[in-house]
Motif scaffolding. Structure first.
Motif, PDB file in Angstrom:
ATOM      1  N   PRO A  27      39.741  -5.087  29.821  1.00 38.56           N
ATOM      2  CA  PRO A  27      38.341  -5.292  29.411  1.00 38.56           C
ATOM      3  C   PRO A  27      38.113  -6.594  28.653  1.00 38.56           C
ATOM      4  O   PRO A  27      37.044  -7.202  28.789  1.00 38.56           O
ATOM      5  N   ILE A  28      39.090  -7.038  27.879  1.00 35.11           N
ATOM      6  CA  ILE A  28      38.947  -8.315  27.162  1.00 35.11           C
ATOM      7  C   ILE A  28      38.797  -9.446  28.166  1.00 35.11           C
ATOM      8  O   ILE A  28      37.892 -10.286  28.061  1.00 35.11           O
ATOM      9  N   ARG A  29      39.672  -9.461  29.166  1.00 35.38           N
ATOM     10  CA  ARG A  29      39.624 -10.512  30.180  1.00 35.38           C
ATOM     11  C   ARG A  29      38.335 -10.419  31.007  1.00 35.38           C
ATOM     12  O   ARG A  29      37.735 -11.442  31.361  1.00 35.38           O
ATOM     13  N   THR A  30      37.917  -9.198  31.328  1.00 40.95           N
ATOM     14  CA  THR A  30      36.697  -9.016  32.108  1.00 40.95           C
ATOM     15  C   THR A  30      35.498  -9.632  31.407  1.00 40.95           C
ATOM     16  O   THR A  30      34.717 -10.386  32.006  1.00 40.95           O
ATOM     17  N   LEU A  31      35.321  -9.315  30.121  1.00 43.72           N
ATOM     18  CA  LEU A  31      34.164  -9.829  29.388  1.00 43.72           C
ATOM     19  C   LEU A  31      34.225 -11.339  29.221  1.00 43.72           C
ATOM     20  O   LEU A  31      33.200 -12.028  29.337  1.00 43.72           O
ATOM     21  N   GLU A  32      35.414 -11.876  28.956  1.00 46.33           N
ATOM     22  CA  GLU A  32      35.533 -13.319  28.803  1.00 46.33           C
ATOM     23  C   GLU A  32      35.233 -14.032  30.125  1.00 46.33           C
ATOM     24  O   GLU A  32      34.511 -15.034  30.151  1.00 46.33           O
ATOM     25  N   ASN A  33      35.752 -13.508  31.228  1.00 43.32           N
ATOM     26  CA  ASN A  33      35.459 -14.108  32.536  1.00 43.32           C
ATOM     27  C   ASN A  33      33.975 -14.009  32.868  1.00 43.32           C
ATOM     28  O   ASN A  33      33.387 -14.935  33.439  1.00 43.32           O
ATOM     29  N   MET A  34      33.376 -12.884  32.540  1.00 40.04           N
ATOM     30  CA  MET A  34      31.958 -12.681  32.813  1.00 40.04           C
ATOM     31  C   MET A  34      31.111 -13.702  32.067  1.00 40.04           C
ATOM     32  O   MET A  34      30.161 -14.281  32.611  1.00 40.04           O
ATOM     33  N   PRO A 193      34.929 -10.082  37.525  1.00 40.10           N
ATOM     34  CA  PRO A 193      35.149 -11.484  37.890  1.00 40.10           C
ATOM     35  C   PRO A 193      36.549 -11.953  37.523  1.00 40.10           C
ATOM     36  O   PRO A 193      37.138 -11.496  36.550  1.00 40.10           O
ATOM     37  N   VAL A 194      37.059 -12.869  38.319  1.00 37.11           N
ATOM     38  CA  VAL A 194      38.332 -13.530  38.011  1.00 37.11           C
ATOM     39  C   VAL A 194      38.099 -15.027  38.060  1.00 37.11           C
ATOM     40  O   VAL A 194      37.246 -15.521  38.795  1.00 37.11           O
ATOM     41  N   ILE A 195      38.859 -15.741  37.268  1.00 34.93           N
ATOM     42  CA  ILE A 195      38.741 -17.193  37.213  1.00 34.93           C
ATOM     43  C   ILE A 195      40.144 -17.788  37.266  1.00 34.93           C
ATOM     44  O   ILE A 195      41.018 -17.402  36.485  1.00 34.93           O
ATOM     45  N   VAL A 196      40.337 -18.722  38.176  1.00 32.76           N
ATOM     46  CA  VAL A 196      41.588 -19.475  38.230  1.00 32.76           C
ATOM     47  C   VAL A 196      41.277 -20.883  37.764  1.00 32.76           C
ATOM     48  O   VAL A 196      40.476 -21.587  38.378  1.00 32.76           O
ATOM     49  N   GLU A 197      41.859 -21.267  36.649  1.00 31.84           N
ATOM     50  CA  GLU A 197      41.598 -22.602  36.105  1.00 31.84           C
ATOM     51  C   GLU A 197      42.111 -23.663  37.074  1.00 31.84           C
ATOM     52  O   GLU A 197      43.253 -23.579  37.541  1.00 31.84           O
ATOM     53  N   PRO A 198      41.281 -24.665  37.390  1.00 28.49           N
ATOM     54  CA  PRO A 198      41.699 -25.674  38.363  1.00 28.49           C
ATOM     55  C   PRO A 198      42.916 -26.475  37.930  1.00 28.49           C
ATOM     56  O   PRO A 198      43.617 -27.039  38.751  1.00 28.49           O
ATOM     57  N   SER A 199      43.218 -26.519  36.630  1.00 27.59           N
ATOM     58  CA  SER A 199      44.351 -27.303  36.138  1.00 27.59           C
ATOM     59  C   SER A 199      45.677 -26.557  36.238  1.00 27.59           C
ATOM     60  O   SER A 199      46.730 -27.095  35.915  1.00 27.59           O
ATOM     61  N   GLN A 200      45.620 -25.289  36.673  1.00 27.78           N
ATOM     62  CA  GLN A 200      46.845 -24.488  36.712  1.00 27.78           C
ATOM     63  C   GLN A 200      47.889 -25.122  37.640  1.00 27.78           C
ATOM     64  O   GLN A 200      47.596 -25.504  38.770  1.00 27.78           O
ATOM     65  N   THR A 201      49.091 -25.262  37.165  1.00 25.56           N
ATOM     66  CA  THR A 201      50.183 -25.825  37.955  1.00 25.56           C
ATOM     67  C   THR A 201      51.181 -24.732  38.317  1.00 25.56           C
ATOM     68  O   THR A 201      51.266 -23.709  37.627  1.00 25.56           O
TER      69      THR A 201
END
Length: 389
Positions: A27-34, A193-201
């Protein structure tokens, strides 16, 4: 009259735990992504506890019982005596919101008492409740009697008559309808929602050794997450296995049972508790293992599952999540009662060569990328809050 702080839909998210905490899980990740996904479209404010799951001390450098402007938006960190009706009254007296968004059904102070007060106070604010997988059949088996009694009381009293429901999937919508058959028109479906940071290596990996399955379990140590079930499966696995366990011990008695199972594992199977991981360590940790085994009793989404996928680590899951079997090997889904199926899947993982593991890892990364690139979650969540506001 109290004025709204913006022309956007104003949503007060009530969550038992939020950043900088991380032990509360998905739930923490869900709310932050939202909040990130809907910046400029919905105005989110968070009302939460001033400490992480299982902690007796508040977060360092966080002022309690007042609104703080943070990079994540406005957050109200309530001290224990204010997390509940007392704090909610204060918050709603200071600011006007279109929606109060409850992120649990069974949390006494974070949902049950708040909803009861909101209904009795006859406020015009819409109440949206996300059960977060609590109505899945597996999750309801944990503390079953207590939950069944409360659900019976909730239906008889009509205390959820005016509530709108947020389901992350059609499967969760069906779970809600099983408990509240008359709320069909008030169920709103929007995926987490999910978010993949574009800088991820790419993360560094460890070479696959044929004949050995390196398994990781990253989750809270609690009956719902079912580490005990995984350990029970491992007793019948014939291949060499190394299992590393990460996560907060939420239930000490449950951990004692798990520890007893670990002591009875055959000599070719080892299991080690490796403590906690910070959010920044999760993805790179997943990348070091051959598979993530997660026989959970119920997830409405399972952000930890996506974390494994985006690290290139295939997942072995129960059928109590919305994730489906994938032909590439990125996701294997089995019923909890199919112990032999779990054991065969683990033995197949052990049998893979380095080249076979690399092929599955590449397919898993592609699977995660395709999922993250769909815009369905943003559109559906935007529509959800705008319709209520």
């Amino acid at each position: 009259m109290i004025q709204k702080s913006s022309s956007l839909p104003e949503v007060l998210c009530v969550s038992d735990f939020f950043l900088p905490g991380f032990k509360g899980g998905g739930p923490i990740r869900t709310l932050e992504n939202m909040r990130k996904l809907l910046t400029g479209e919905v105005a989110f404010s968070i009302f939460t506890r001033d400490r992480d799951l299982g902690s007796d001390a508040p977060y360092a450098n966080v002022t309690q019982d007042t609104w703080l402007d943070t990079p994540s938006g406005p957050i109200y960190y309530a001290a224990p005596k204010y997390f509940g009706i007392r704090g909610l009254k204060k918050v709603l007296a200071e600011r006007r919101f279109d929606v109060v968004y409850l992120n649990s059904f069974f949390s006494l102070r974070g949902s049950v008492l708040l909803n009861l007060w909101l209904q009795l106070s006859s406020r015009s604010t819409a109440v949206l409740l996300a059960p977060r997988g609590e109505f899945s059949q597996g999750a309801l088996e944990v503390k079953r009697l207590k939950k069944c009694l409360f659900l019976r009381l909730a239906r008889a009293s009509g205390m959820y008559r005016k509530v709108y429901w947020h389901a992350s999937t059609e499967l969760e919508a069906a779970d809600i309808l099983r408990q509240f058959p008359d709320v069909g028109e008030k169920i709103l479906i929007a995926p987490d929602p999910v978010i993949v940071e574009p800088s991820q290596t790419p993360h560094s990996t460890i070479a696959k050794r044929t004949g050995l399955a390196r398994i990781v379990f990253i989750s809270r140590i609690s009956p719902k997450k079912n580490l005990e079930g995984l350990l029970d499966y491992l007793r019948g696995v014939e291949a060499d296995v190394e299992l590393d366990i990460f996560g907060p011990i939420e239930d000490s008695r449950y951990w004692e049972r798990c520890h007893a199972l670990i002591s009875r594992l055959p000599s070719h199977v080892t299991a080690r508790y490796q403590g906690l991981l910070s959010p920044d360590e999760v993805s790179q940790t997943f990348a070091k293992y051959d598979i993530f085994a997660f026989p959970t009793h119920g997830e409405n989404f399972g952000h930890v599952i996506f974390e494994a996928l985006r690290a290139g680590t295939p997942v072995l899951l129960s059928n109590q999540t919305p994730w489906q079997q994938d032909e590439s090997g990125a996701a294997t889904v089995l019923p909890l009662e199919d112990a032999s199926g779990w054991q065969r899947a683990i033995e197949a993982t052990a049998a893979r060569s380095e080249s076979e593991q690399a092929e599955i890892r590449a397919a898993t990364l592609e699977y995660a990328k395709r999922y993250a690139e769909t815009d369905m979650a943003r559109q559906a969540n935007r529509a959800l809050f705008h319709s209520l506001a």
